[in-house]
Design an enzyme around this catalytic site. Structure first.
Site, short mmCIF file in Angstrom:
data_model
loop_
_atom_site.label_atom_id
_atom_site.label_comp_id
_atom_site.label_asym_id
_atom_site.label_seq_id
_atom_site.Cartn_x
_atom_site.Cartn_y
_atom_site.Cartn_z
N HIS A 29 0.75 -1.11 0.34
CA HIS A 29 -0.05 0.58 0.10
C HIS A 29 0.68 0.95 0.26
CE1 HIS A 29 -1.73 -3.57 2.11
NE2 HIS A 29 -3.86 -2.66 1.05
N HIS A 34 -5.78 7.38 4.41
CA HIS A 34 -7.29 8.35 5.56
C HIS A 34 -7.33 9.07 4.57
CE1 HIS A 34 -8.03 9.42 9.25
NE2 HIS A 34 -7.62 10.79 8.91
N GLY A 35 -7.17 9.85 3.50
CA GLY A 35 -7.81 11.64 3.57
C GLY A 35 -8.96 10.74 2.74
N ILE A 36 -8.79 9.57 1.72
CA ILE A 36 -9.87 9.70 1.13
C ILE A 36 -11.26 8.22 1.92
CG2 ILE A 36 -8.80 7.09 0.29
CD1 ILE A 36 -9.82 8.10 -2.48
N GLY A 37 -10.45 7.87 3.24
CA GLY A 37 -11.67 6.97 3.28
C GLY A 37 -11.87 8.28 4.07
N THR A 90 -9.08 0.60 9.61
CA THR A 90 -9.08 1.04 11.35
C THR A 90 -10.22 3.00 11.49
OG1 THR A 90 -6.87 0.26 11.29
CG2 THR A 90 -7.58 0.48 13.18
N GLY A 95 -9.61 0.55 20.02
CA GLY A 95 -8.02 0.40 19.42
C GLY A 95 -6.79 0.44 20.33
N ARG A 99 10.38 15.30 6.67
CA ARG A 99 11.91 15.83 6.51
C ARG A 99 13.16 15.04 7.36
NH1 ARG A 99 9.64 20.92 8.78
NH2 ARG A 99 10.80 19.84 10.91
#
Lengths: 575, 575
Positions: A217, A397-400, A440, A482, A539
């Protein structure tokens, strides 16, 4: 680069529909994924696999005679929900028990385990074998923590052949576990993959360099090196895998199945050039190569990379590996034609909603409005959330969050239109969020909404105290679920100060709007700390330092939700 | 991007070796490509396919029960040589005749036709069905000029199934021709592919744009447009193909096989999203979809693009399409296990060379040295030649010349070491050039070297007159072979002034070195004209003008060879 899509949020559904239409000789759509379109004369143990989409032929392409009975198909790179797994098992279970098998990723483990609990509670014998073939994802003494990559096929194939041969569940589990113990993989990548609608790939590798040991992924690789020649790469892969061979396996005289797997954009011709040397290198050690596979077996969308898997055979494994199979994405040998299975029909949609008071229905309307605002805010921030997650995790995470919040808002609006109260509205919104977001984070948000809903009920008006109690309940659900603590750099870092502060201020008599705003500031402070750590991490990575931990962006998105809801509360007050 | 290779010149050989090792259950290596590893109980008509490499599973991946009996595998994007086709037919022919089938490209037609002539001269009944499915490559009234793309699979599958069913050669030819007449394809691309060792892709398409109707070797598209949505692309493809349906085909009630083919880097998931709409669009016209295929069926190395093929069935075609097949790259249905065929062994290498005089052997040594210098010069210029050919044609001219000249130089040196004279040396160098370079240019250079060799002989010293006569003979061979005239912007534009001038100056008594230098200048002038036209063409293309013709870079490489040989002559004189 992903170029062909309609609405990115519909990509996985449209893909599944297209796949089911193209592969209707083998599979049929079922709620949660696909199941076989054919059936055997005698019932067998059912093998159910699954995982995120974007890995074709894993997982839907591996459903068919001699392989899996069904696949729970999550959204892109997101695990299927527990409900999806539960539904697929329900469609294929025939009284002889069920083996769940999938790659070892936190989200998948969480959802498959939830489904397993629920199925066991219903009296179904369910076992699980998690695939852990990726030698670079954890050291040998923590082999159980390793990820599953193309070794999935070896384990699924052995389990599927055993079920087909009439093995009972104990023995199907035994051979699957044994196959996993004798399967090792090692992958490299040259470029990252780009999800539909995303502007940038999940990760990048400098031209002429190669990421070593990365996940399917886009989880960061362990090392980076110059791209070697094809022969050099073959030797690198073979040497590392022989070094890691199963305990007791001798080289000379061993019988081994090599799977040379293209992750997406590496071409067949390149794979064959590499395979030539793999074959030579194995033969030169006295190893006999048995029925190899070279092709795309477990992809990572359009990632340019490949992995080599070795399955170390014994007599039983060889028989099961060689057995015939007939699935859309994997066929071998002579499979007798089977009769068509009856169609699996989707469950009838829920006809109505439980009765609710006018007061609770008013709260429900507010909740639907708030969830719509959250969905809009998350959509605007999705790229930024994805960017943070690219550094921290696997970039989905954004798309989920985008899929989950939109689904939750739609479900809430539908519930409100059907005159639902707060509890029912949040229950449905939470279910929709988990189901559509996957992963998750989807599971956790689903739990939170349902916990909040249970506090609000379908009868009484939501006041500050009830809201604060609901947030405390949501926080408890998250922490039970969690197992993270404050300081672990997860959503817990934000929800704990948020709920503490909200409860404290509300019990002091502060109006909900003010209290919520103050509490949201506390959540934002935690989010800022995560974002700053993530930037430092980015960084450090750019300078080759991979020693820092991996915060997840849950706190950042939690704070965003809190701020957005505050805005809706404020607007409501003005009106 | 092609990242995994060893020596780029060995790529195709190493790929074929790796493929044969990986697919040994189905195929075995044979001189010229691969043939089945299994055999049927009764002899059948032999179906031999072939083409350039880089299109996996076409062509080697389509050899197996129910499909082809053998595949002649050319170098990357270069047709197999006539000798390869001849050898593969020899390995699979069983007395019931042979069908040759391949995509319609000039180089393939030329070599397969040569092989057919030679086989017919030996009394073998050979027929040819050329695949012409690409609707964008020529208008409807010139359908015979269309290229073959993924429709190859439809025609090969029908022919292979017919042979398997025991059809005689007349009927195998008939159904293959009928399948081709009822097969239509349409392709688009988003990026070009990059050959091993090449610095740049064969062509580029601006970000967000799509080349429409381009060939599978990067032949320029006919049009360019913005990338539509997945559904928009599906509609575009379906509408165009329905418009071009075979004469007499009604939409409602038709039974059609759609093949949605990924050209390389477009992912399975994207193909399924597009297929969803293709299926809907066909069904909405009352068309019944029969056993579709969605995947990589005929690739173009790592090109990002796809094509849709429709095969319009009748009863016989449907039966043949549905028949079982078992090949490395295409399997369907239940195929009975077959017995292993005996191994095909390579022909013994030629033991010796015909006797030659010392004078002719001295000439042969000069020729070997000259060919080595040519190979070095071409290697230095390969990128530049490829760049010119990117504009003019399919971009493989540089790499083809590189392979051909190196093989010719090696063969010439081996012949000289075996004490060969000029004729034998040039014969072997020409054979090696054709065999290794592939394509039209390889065939032409092979003919030129052999024609020159016949003039020089194995006995007499080569003087200026003999050399000039040899060049005239080579020129005649080229013109008979390729049918081009001066002004067609091919190698003929350079060889005609070169041979005229050389013959004229030599007959005037000028020393060979001087005469050759003057003649080389004349060739260079023709080359410069081609290069200048090509540059203009490139600029016009960049401005969207596709109205200009397509010069080939043959004149440029011919002039390079002439100049290089002049340098060797000059160096020889100094020593």
């Amino acid at each position: 680069m992903t170029r062909l899509f309609n609405d990115p949020l519909q990509f996985a559904d449209e893909m599944t529909a297209g796949f089911a239409a193209a592969a209707s000789r083998w599979v049929q759509s079922a709620p949660g994924g696909v199941v076989r379109a054919t059936e055997a004369d005698e019932p067998t143990v059912a093998v159910v696999v699954g995982g995120g989409s974007g890995h074709y032929p894993a997982f839907g392409g591996l459903v068919g005679t001699g392989l899996a009975h069904g696949a729970a198909m999550g959204n892109l790179f997101a695990s299927p929900s527990a409900n999806q797994v539960y539904q697929i098992v329900g469609a294929v279970e025939r009284g002889r028990g069920v083996l769940l098998s999938y790659g070892n990723y936190a989200g998948d483990v969480l959802h498959f385990d939830q489904a397993q609990e629920r199925l066991r509670a219903e009296g179904i014998d369910v076992r699980t074998v998690v695939v852990t073939d990726d030698i670079w994802s954890a050291p040998k003494h923590e082999a159980h923590k390793r990820r599953g990559i193309a070794g999935d096929l070896a384990v699924f194939k052995v389990a599927g052949a055993a079920a087909e041969a009439g093995y009972d569940l104990d023995d199907v589990e035994r051979v699957a576990r044994h196959a996993n113990a004798r399967t090792r993989s090692f992958g490299v990548a040259f470029t990252g993959c780009t999800l539909p609608g995303a502007a940038e790939p999940l990760f990048t590798v400098p031209e002429g360099r190669m990421a070593v040991g990365l996940g399917i992924h886009g989880e960061p690789g362990i090392d980076e090196m110059d791209v070697p020649t094809a022969d050099g790469l073959a030797d690198l892969l073979v040497d590392a895998l022989l070094e890691e061979r199963p305990d007791g396996a001798e080289l000379a005289g061993a019988r081994v199945v090599p799977l040379l797997n293209g992750l997406g954009s590496v071409k067949y011709e390149e794979l064959f050039v590499v395979y030539r040397r793999v074959h030579e290198a194995l033969a030169s050690r006295g190893i006999t190569v048995v029925e190899p596979e070279v092709g795309e077996l477990c992809t990572s969308f359009d990632m340019a990379g490949l992995s080599l898997t070795l399955l170390w055979l014994d007599e039983e494994l060889e028989q099961l590996w060689a057995a015939p199979a007939d699935a859309p994405g994997y066929r071998k040998g002579t499979v007798e034609a089977r009769r068509r299975a009856p169609s699996v029909t989707a469950e009838a949609p829920d006809a109505g909603v439980p009765a609710a008071t006018a007061a609770s229905r008013e709260t429900a309307r507010f909740l639907a409005t708030a969830l719509e605002a959250v969905a809009d805010a998350v959509a605007s921030a999705a790229d930024e959330l994805g960017r943070i997650d690219q550094i921290a995790g696997d970039g989905d995470h954004g798309i989920g969050m985008e899929r989950g919040t939109r689904a939750a808002a739609d479900a809430a609006r539908a519930a409100v239109d059907a005159a639902a109260g707060a509890r029912t509205t949040l229950q449905r919104a939470g279910d929709a969020w988990s189901d559509r977001a996957g992963g998750t984070s989807g599971a956790i948000w689903g739990e939170m909404l349902r916990a909040l809903g249970r506090q609000l009920g379908d009868d009484e008006r939501a006041d500050g105290e009830r809201a604060a109690a609901g947030i405390v309940a949501a926080r408890e659900a998250v922490m039970a679920f969690g197992k993270a603590q404050v300081g672990d750099k997860t959503m817990v870092d934000a929800i704990v100060p948020f709920s503490d502060r909200l409860a404290h201020l509300v019990s002091d008599g502060r109006p909900l709007l003010d209290a919520w705003g103050d509490a949201a500031d506390a959540a934002q402070a935690a989010a800022d700390a995560t974002a700053s750590l993530t930037a430092t991490l980015g960084r450090a990575r750019a300078h080759g330092d991979r020693s820092l931990g991996t915060p997840d962006p849950g706190a950042v998105s939690f704070a965003l939700v809190c701020r957005t809801v505050h805005g809706v509360l404020a607007a409501q007050k003005e009106n």
